[in-house]
Design an enzyme around this catalytic site. Structure first.
Site, PDB file in Angstrom:
ATOM      1  N   ILE A 141       1.040  -1.196  -0.043  1.00 22.33           N
ATOM      2  CA  ILE A 141      -0.181   0.105   0.159  1.00 22.33           C
ATOM      3  C   ILE A 141       0.965   1.095   0.008  1.00 22.33           C
ATOM      4  O   ILE A 141       1.784   1.224   0.931  1.00 22.33           O
ATOM      5  CB  ILE A 141      -1.188  -0.094   1.287  1.00 22.33           C
ATOM      6  CG1 ILE A 141      -1.764   1.312   1.063  1.00 22.33           C
ATOM      7  CG2 ILE A 141      -0.166   0.020   2.410  1.00 22.33           C
ATOM      8  CD1 ILE A 141      -3.119   1.085   2.173  1.00 22.33           C
ATOM      9  N   ALA A 142       0.765   1.971  -1.225  1.00 27.20           N
ATOM     10  CA  ALA A 142       1.636   3.208  -1.033  1.00 27.20           C
ATOM     11  C   ALA A 142       0.977   4.363  -1.880  1.00 27.20           C
ATOM     12  O   ALA A 142       0.412   4.393  -2.880  1.00 27.20           O
ATOM     13  CB  ALA A 142       2.996   2.579  -1.818  1.00 27.20           C
ATOM     14  N   GLU A 153       1.996  -7.383   7.148  1.00 27.30           N
ATOM     15  CA  GLU A 153       3.481  -6.940   7.947  1.00 27.30           C
ATOM     16  C   GLU A 153       3.618  -5.739   7.844  1.00 27.30           C
ATOM     17  O   GLU A 153       3.728  -5.084   6.603  1.00 27.30           O
ATOM     18  CB  GLU A 153       4.674  -7.777   7.449  1.00 27.30           C
ATOM     19  CG  GLU A 153       4.510  -9.328   7.964  1.00 27.30           C
ATOM     20  CD  GLU A 153       3.968 -10.359   7.030  1.00 27.30           C
ATOM     21  OE1 GLU A 153       3.704  -9.932   5.923  1.00 27.30           O
ATOM     22  OE2 GLU A 153       3.402 -11.581   7.568  1.00 27.30           O
ATOM     23  N   ASN A 166       7.770   1.769  11.245  1.00 30.16           N
ATOM     24  CA  ASN A 166       6.762   2.423  10.167  1.00 30.16           C
ATOM     25  C   ASN A 166       5.567   2.989  11.013  1.00 30.16           C
ATOM     26  O   ASN A 166       4.474   2.335  10.763  1.00 30.16           O
ATOM     27  CB  ASN A 166       6.560   1.657   9.186  1.00 30.16           C
ATOM     28  CG  ASN A 166       5.850   2.713   7.926  1.00 30.16           C
ATOM     29  OD1 ASN A 166       5.358   3.658   8.267  1.00 30.16           O
ATOM     30  ND2 ASN A 166       5.593   2.000   6.919  1.00 30.16           N
ATOM     31  N   TYR A 218      -3.259   1.476  10.220  1.00 30.11           N
ATOM     32  CA  TYR A 218      -3.783   0.034  10.424  1.00 30.11           C
ATOM     33  C   TYR A 218      -4.580   0.087  11.661  1.00 30.11           C
ATOM     34  O   TYR A 218      -5.545  -0.668  11.840  1.00 30.11           O
ATOM     35  CB  TYR A 218      -2.549  -1.044  10.417  1.00 30.11           C
ATOM     36  CG  TYR A 218      -1.794  -0.971   9.152  1.00 30.11           C
ATOM     37  CD1 TYR A 218      -2.472  -0.539   7.862  1.00 30.11           C
ATOM     38  CD2 TYR A 218      -0.389  -1.154   9.142  1.00 30.11           C
ATOM     39  CE1 TYR A 218      -1.817  -0.621   6.703  1.00 30.11           C
ATOM     40  CE2 TYR A 218       0.261  -1.192   7.816  1.00 30.11           C
ATOM     41  CZ  TYR A 218      -0.343  -0.895   6.667  1.00 30.11           C
ATOM     42  OH  TYR A 218       0.294  -0.777   5.435  1.00 30.11           O
TER      43      TYR A 218
END
Ligand SMILES: CC(C)(COP(=O)(O)OP(=O)(O)OC[C@H]1O[C@@H](n2cnc3c(N)ncnc32)[C@H](O)[C@@H]1OP(=O)(O)O)[C@@H](O)C(=O)NCCC(=O)NCCS
Length: 208
Positions: A109-110, A143, A148, A155
Site C-alpha cells: 500500500i503506497a 506485515e 513505520n 492500520y
C-alpha cells in the site's frame, strides 16, 4: 469525487513502479506486477487516481492545440473515460492483497509522497477491506516495519492489532516486521466500525 479507485491494469504498471520507488527502500521489478496481474488469480491490485491531474494535463494539451490552431479536444471527455496516457498519469497510489484461504494478506500500500496525509492511504486500505468482504475473507493481515509508525497508525485506525514479530524480515536493513491482524471482519462490531470510518472518510475526501 476528485479521487477514484480502479483495478490495476498492465498499462498502470510503469506508473505504479515509479511510485513504489519513491515509497519503499526496495522494490519489485515491473515484471513481478505484470505476473501478479496476469497469473495470480488470488491477487487483487488497485490504484487511486486524482482526476485533477488528468484535467490539468488535458487542459494543458488543449492550450497546446489552441496555439497550433487545430481542433480542441472535446471537454466532454473529462466526464467520461480519459485517454489512456492521462489515466495512467493520474495514478497517485496503489495497493494489493492476496487471498489465502479465508485470510486477506495485504501485500503493498503506497502513495506518491505529494499525496500523503489527505486520507488516500485510508481510501486504499478501506478499498482493500471492501475487496476482502467481496472475496470471502474473514480476516485481514499484514506485515509492517517496526519503525513505520505512520502505517501502523493507519492500520490501528482500521482495527488491526499486533500479533507478533517476524525477526529480520526486511532484507535491505534486517528490520523486524510487526504482524498485524484484524478481528473477524464479519463480526457486527467490526462491520459497524468499518462503515462509520468509511462515512467519515467519504466526508473528508469530498472536502478536497
Ligand atoms: C502509509 C501510507 C500509505 C499512509 O497513507 P496516507 O495517505 O499518508 O495516510 P492518510 O492521510 O490516509 O492517514 C490515515 C491515517 O494514517 C495515520 N497517519 C497518516 N500520516 C501520519 C503521520 N504523518 N504520522 C502519524 N500517523 C499518520 C493516521 O492514523 C491517519 O489517520 P488520521 O488522519 O485520523 O490521523 C503512506 O504514508 C505511504 O505511502 N507510505 C510509504 C509506503 C509505506 O510505508 N507503506 C506501508 C507499508 S506496510
Amino acid at each position: 469525487m476528485r479521487y477514484s479507485i480502479d483495478k490495476m491494469t498492465l498499462a498502470d504498471v510503469p506508473r505504479v513502479t515509479e511510485i513504489e520507488r519513491q515509497a519503499y527502500p526496495s522494490t519489485w521489478p515491473s515484471s513481478a506486477y505484470r505476473k501478479e496481474l496476469q497469473d495470480n488469480r488470488w491477487a487483487h491490485y488497485i490504484v487511486v487516481r486524482d482526476k485533477h491531474i488528468a484535467e490539468e494535463q488535458l487542459i494543458g494539451s488543449q492550450e497546446l492545440e489552441k496555439t497550433r490552431k487545430s481542433r480542441l479536444f472535446p471537454l466532454s471527455l473529462l466526464t467520461n473515460r480519459l485517454p489512456i496516457g492521462l489515466e495512467v498519469a493520474s495514478i497517485v497510489g496503489f495497493a494489493g492483497l492476496w487471498l489465502m484461504v479465508d485470510e486477506a494478506h495485504v501485500t503493498t500500500i503506497a502513495l506518491h509522497p505529494d499525496y500523503r496525509g489527505r486520507g488516500l492511504g485510508e481510501l486504499l486500505l478501506a478499498s482493500l477491506i471492501d475487496i476482502s468482504y467481496d472475496i470471502g475473507a474473514k480476516w485481514v493481515t499484514l506485515e509492517v516495519r517496526v519503525s513505520n509508525h505512520t502505517a501502523q497508525n493507519l492500520y490501528r485506525k482500521y482495527g488491526f492489532r499486533e500479533a507478533g514479530l517476524r525477526h529480520r524480515y526486511y532484507s535491505d536493513n534486517q528490520e523486524d516486521a510487526l504482524i498485524m491482524w484484524t478481528e473477524e471482519i464479519n463480526s457486527a462490531t467490526y462491520r459497524q466500525q468499518f462503515q462509520e470510518l468509511k462515512k467519515l472518510l467519504q466526508k473528508k475526501l469530498e472536502s478536497f
